[in-house]
Design a protein around this motif. Structure first.
Motif, PDB file in Angstrom:
ATOM      1  N   VAL A  53       1.305  29.104   8.835  1.00  0.00           N
ATOM      2  CA  VAL A  53      -0.023  29.093   9.465  1.00  0.00           C
ATOM      3  C   VAL A  53      -1.156  29.362   8.487  1.00  0.00           C
ATOM      4  O   VAL A  53      -2.317  29.135   8.829  1.00  0.00           O
ATOM      5  CB  VAL A  53      -0.121  30.081  10.656  1.00  0.00           C
ATOM      6  N   ARG A  54      -0.852  29.794   7.281  1.00  0.00           N
ATOM      7  CA  ARG A  54      -1.902  29.996   6.286  1.00  0.00           C
ATOM      8  C   ARG A  54      -2.329  28.687   5.618  1.00  0.00           C
ATOM      9  O   ARG A  54      -3.346  28.647   4.935  1.00  0.00           O
ATOM     10  CB  ARG A  54      -1.431  30.997   5.224  1.00  0.00           C
ATOM     11  N   ASP A  55      -1.564  27.618   5.823  1.00  0.00           N
ATOM     12  CA  ASP A  55      -1.826  26.328   5.186  1.00  0.00           C
ATOM     13  C   ASP A  55      -2.703  25.471   6.108  1.00  0.00           C
ATOM     14  O   ASP A  55      -2.214  24.670   6.904  1.00  0.00           O
ATOM     15  CB  ASP A  55      -0.504  25.631   4.887  1.00  0.00           C
ATOM     16  N   GLU A  56      -3.991  25.648   5.971  1.00  0.00           N
ATOM     17  CA  GLU A  56      -4.944  24.989   6.882  1.00  0.00           C
ATOM     18  C   GLU A  56      -4.886  23.467   6.804  1.00  0.00           C
ATOM     19  O   GLU A  56      -4.970  22.789   7.830  1.00  0.00           O
ATOM     20  CB  GLU A  56      -6.360  25.473   6.569  1.00  0.00           C
ATOM     21  N   ALA A  57      -4.706  22.922   5.621  1.00  0.00           N
ATOM     22  CA  ALA A  57      -4.655  21.462   5.476  1.00  0.00           C
ATOM     23  C   ALA A  57      -3.443  20.885   6.218  1.00  0.00           C
ATOM     24  O   ALA A  57      -3.559  19.875   6.923  1.00  0.00           O
ATOM     25  CB  ALA A  57      -4.610  21.078   4.000  1.00  0.00           C
ATOM     26  N   THR A  72       0.984  31.605  18.641  1.00  0.00           N
ATOM     27  CA  THR A  72       1.804  32.810  18.839  1.00  0.00           C
ATOM     28  C   THR A  72       2.363  33.354  17.529  1.00  0.00           C
ATOM     29  O   THR A  72       3.106  34.333  17.545  1.00  0.00           O
ATOM     30  CB  THR A  72       2.977  32.540  19.816  1.00  0.00           C
ATOM     31  N   ALA A  73       2.026  32.721  16.413  1.00  0.00           N
ATOM     32  CA  ALA A  73       2.545  33.173  15.121  1.00  0.00           C
ATOM     33  C   ALA A  73       1.843  34.455  14.702  1.00  0.00           C
ATOM     34  O   ALA A  73       0.631  34.469  14.509  1.00  0.00           O
ATOM     35  CB  ALA A  73       2.335  32.096  14.063  1.00  0.00           C
ATOM     36  N   ALA A  74       2.599  35.528  14.586  1.00  0.00           N
ATOM     37  CA  ALA A  74       2.035  36.809  14.159  1.00  0.00           C
ATOM     38  C   ALA A  74       3.161  37.803  13.926  1.00  0.00           C
ATOM     39  O   ALA A  74       4.234  37.683  14.513  1.00  0.00           O
ATOM     40  CB  ALA A  74       1.089  37.367  15.217  1.00  0.00           C
ATOM     41  N   TYR A  75       2.881  38.769  13.069  1.00  0.00           N
ATOM     42  CA  TYR A  75       3.782  39.910  12.940  1.00  0.00           C
ATOM     43  C   TYR A  75       3.358  40.916  13.996  1.00  0.00           C
ATOM     44  O   TYR A  75       2.209  41.341  14.032  1.00  0.00           O
ATOM     45  CB  TYR A  75       3.702  40.522  11.547  1.00  0.00           C
ATOM     46  N   GLU A  82       3.277  47.949   8.961  1.00  0.00           N
ATOM     47  CA  GLU A  82       2.802  49.042   8.117  1.00  0.00           C
ATOM     48  C   GLU A  82       3.435  48.991   6.736  1.00  0.00           C
ATOM     49  O   GLU A  82       2.780  49.249   5.733  1.00  0.00           O
ATOM     50  CB  GLU A  82       3.100  50.386   8.783  1.00  0.00           C
ATOM     51  N   THR A  83       4.714  48.668   6.689  1.00  0.00           N
ATOM     52  CA  THR A  83       5.429  48.595   5.411  1.00  0.00           C
ATOM     53  C   THR A  83       4.985  47.386   4.596  1.00  0.00           C
ATOM     54  O   THR A  83       4.950  47.433   3.371  1.00  0.00           O
ATOM     55  CB  THR A  83       6.954  48.512   5.659  1.00  0.00           C
ATOM     56  N   ASN A  84       4.653  46.311   5.256  1.00  0.00           N
ATOM     57  CA  ASN A  84       4.264  45.056   4.606  1.00  0.00           C
ATOM     58  C   ASN A  84       2.839  44.685   5.006  1.00  0.00           C
ATOM     59  O   ASN A  84       2.586  43.584   5.512  1.00  0.00           O
ATOM     60  CB  ASN A  84       5.231  43.939   5.026  1.00  0.00           C
ATOM     61  N   ALA A  85       1.919  45.596   4.764  1.00  0.00           N
ATOM     62  CA  ALA A  85       0.550  45.435   5.263  1.00  0.00           C
ATOM     63  C   ALA A  85      -0.142  44.185   4.727  1.00  0.00           C
ATOM     64  O   ALA A  85      -0.826  43.486   5.486  1.00  0.00           O
ATOM     65  CB  ALA A  85      -0.271  46.676   4.926  1.00  0.00           C
ATOM     66  N   ALA A  86       0.024  43.875   3.457  1.00  0.00           N
ATOM     67  CA  ALA A  86      -0.652  42.708   2.887  1.00  0.00           C
ATOM     68  C   ALA A  86      -0.135  41.415   3.522  1.00  0.00           C
ATOM     69  O   ALA A  86      -0.915  40.529   3.887  1.00  0.00           O
ATOM     70  CB  ALA A  86      -0.470  42.667   1.373  1.00  0.00           C
ATOM     71  N   GLU A  87       1.171  41.293   3.681  1.00  0.00           N
ATOM     72  CA  GLU A  87       1.759  40.100   4.309  1.00  0.00           C
ATOM     73  C   GLU A  87       1.328  40.000   5.771  1.00  0.00           C
ATOM     74  O   GLU A  87       1.000  38.921   6.256  1.00  0.00           O
ATOM     75  CB  GLU A  87       3.280  40.140   4.200  1.00  0.00           C
ATOM     76  N   CYS A  88       1.304  41.115   6.453  1.00  0.00           N
ATOM     77  CA  CYS A  88       0.878  41.145   7.849  1.00  0.00           C
ATOM     78  C   CYS A  88      -0.569  40.671   7.975  1.00  0.00           C
ATOM     79  O   CYS A  88      -0.891  39.860   8.845  1.00  0.00           O
ATOM     80  CB  CYS A  88       1.029  42.560   8.403  1.00  0.00           C
ATOM     81  N   MET A  89      -1.434  41.148   7.102  1.00  0.00           N
ATOM     82  CA  MET A  89      -2.835  40.737   7.121  1.00  0.00           C
ATOM     83  C   MET A  89      -2.958  39.242   6.826  1.00  0.00           C
ATOM     84  O   MET A  89      -3.724  38.528   7.480  1.00  0.00           O
ATOM     85  CB  MET A  89      -3.639  41.550   6.106  1.00  0.00           C
ATOM     86  N   ILE A  91      -0.774  36.799   7.419  1.00  0.00           N
ATOM     87  CA  ILE A  91      -0.326  36.000   8.564  1.00  0.00           C
ATOM     88  C   ILE A  91      -1.242  36.210   9.766  1.00  0.00           C
ATOM     89  O   ILE A  91      -1.727  35.252  10.369  1.00  0.00           O
ATOM     90  CB  ILE A  91       1.131  36.341   8.941  1.00  0.00           C
ATOM     91  N   ASN A  92      -1.474  37.454  10.136  1.00  0.00           N
ATOM     92  CA  ASN A  92      -2.198  37.732  11.379  1.00  0.00           C
ATOM     93  C   ASN A  92      -3.682  37.409  11.309  1.00  0.00           C
ATOM     94  O   ASN A  92      -4.250  36.916  12.288  1.00  0.00           O
ATOM     95  CB  ASN A  92      -2.002  39.188  11.794  1.00  0.00           C
ATOM     96  N   VAL A  93      -4.303  37.667  10.181  1.00  0.00           N
ATOM     97  CA  VAL A  93      -5.752  37.443  10.088  1.00  0.00           C
ATOM     98  C   VAL A  93      -6.061  36.084   9.467  1.00  0.00           C
ATOM     99  O   VAL A  93      -6.695  35.234  10.083  1.00  0.00           O
ATOM    100  CB  VAL A  93      -6.433  38.581   9.294  1.00  0.00           C
ATOM    101  N   LEU A  94      -5.580  35.864   8.245  1.00  0.00           N
ATOM    102  CA  LEU A  94      -5.896  34.606   7.572  1.00  0.00           C
ATOM    103  C   LEU A  94      -5.200  33.420   8.256  1.00  0.00           C
ATOM    104  O   LEU A  94      -5.766  32.333   8.339  1.00  0.00           O
ATOM    105  CB  LEU A  94      -5.516  34.690   6.094  1.00  0.00           C
ATOM    106  N   GLY A  95      -3.996  33.649   8.751  1.00  0.00           N
ATOM    107  CA  GLY A  95      -3.302  32.593   9.487  1.00  0.00           C
ATOM    108  C   GLY A  95      -4.036  32.224  10.761  1.00  0.00           C
ATOM    109  O   GLY A  95      -4.180  31.044  11.093  1.00  0.00           O
ATOM    110  N   SER A  96      -4.503  33.221  11.490  1.00  0.00           N
ATOM    111  CA  SER A  96      -5.266  32.947  12.718  1.00  0.00           C
ATOM    112  C   SER A  96      -6.559  32.207  12.410  1.00  0.00           C
ATOM    113  O   SER A  96      -6.963  31.295  13.147  1.00  0.00           O
ATOM    114  CB  SER A  96      -5.575  34.245  13.458  1.00  0.00           C
ATOM    115  N   ARG A  97      -7.195  32.561  11.313  1.00  0.00           N
ATOM    116  CA  ARG A  97      -8.415  31.854  10.900  1.00  0.00           C
ATOM    117  C   ARG A  97      -8.105  30.388  10.583  1.00  0.00           C
ATOM    118  O   ARG A  97      -8.819  29.480  10.994  1.00  0.00           O
ATOM    119  CB  ARG A  97      -9.063  32.535   9.700  1.00  0.00           C
TER     120      ARG A  97
END
Length: 104
Positions: A53-57, A72-75, A82-89, A91-97
């Protein structure tokens, strides 16, 4: 109706597929090749696309000609997030964008 479903191999995505109307055609978009192969056997009328989901093109190309997008893609598991905060951000934030921009 043609529906594009991100995170379609997760628990929420599978629940949506189980309740699909006979005329609906889903494109299931996820990173998990193994889970996609399992779901393809259960739901052969739907289409399955590998992607992140991070691949907008790639999202933009895959979403073409769909009527609805269900994202529905999200951690969702807090201890893992919490353990993988950067990956979670990512997927959840940049992926949603990326999904939002592709849908527009």
């Amino acid at each position: 109706m043609k529906i594009f479903l991100t995170g379609g191999t997760g628990s929420l995505g599978k629940a949506i597929l189980r309740r699909a109307k006979p005329d609906d055609r889903y494109t299931v978009f996820s990173r998990d090749e193994f889970k996609q192969s399992q779901l393809r056997e259960k739901f052969p009328r739907h289409r399955f696309m590998l992607g992140d989901v991070r691949d907008e093109a790639w999202l933009t190309l895959c979403m073409r000609n769909h009527d609805v997008v269900v994202h529905t893609a999200a951690y969702k598991h807090v201890p893992q997030a919490e353990t993988n905060a950067a990956e979670c951000m990512e997927i959840n934030v940049l992926g949603s964008r990326a999904v939002t921009r592709a849908a527009i």
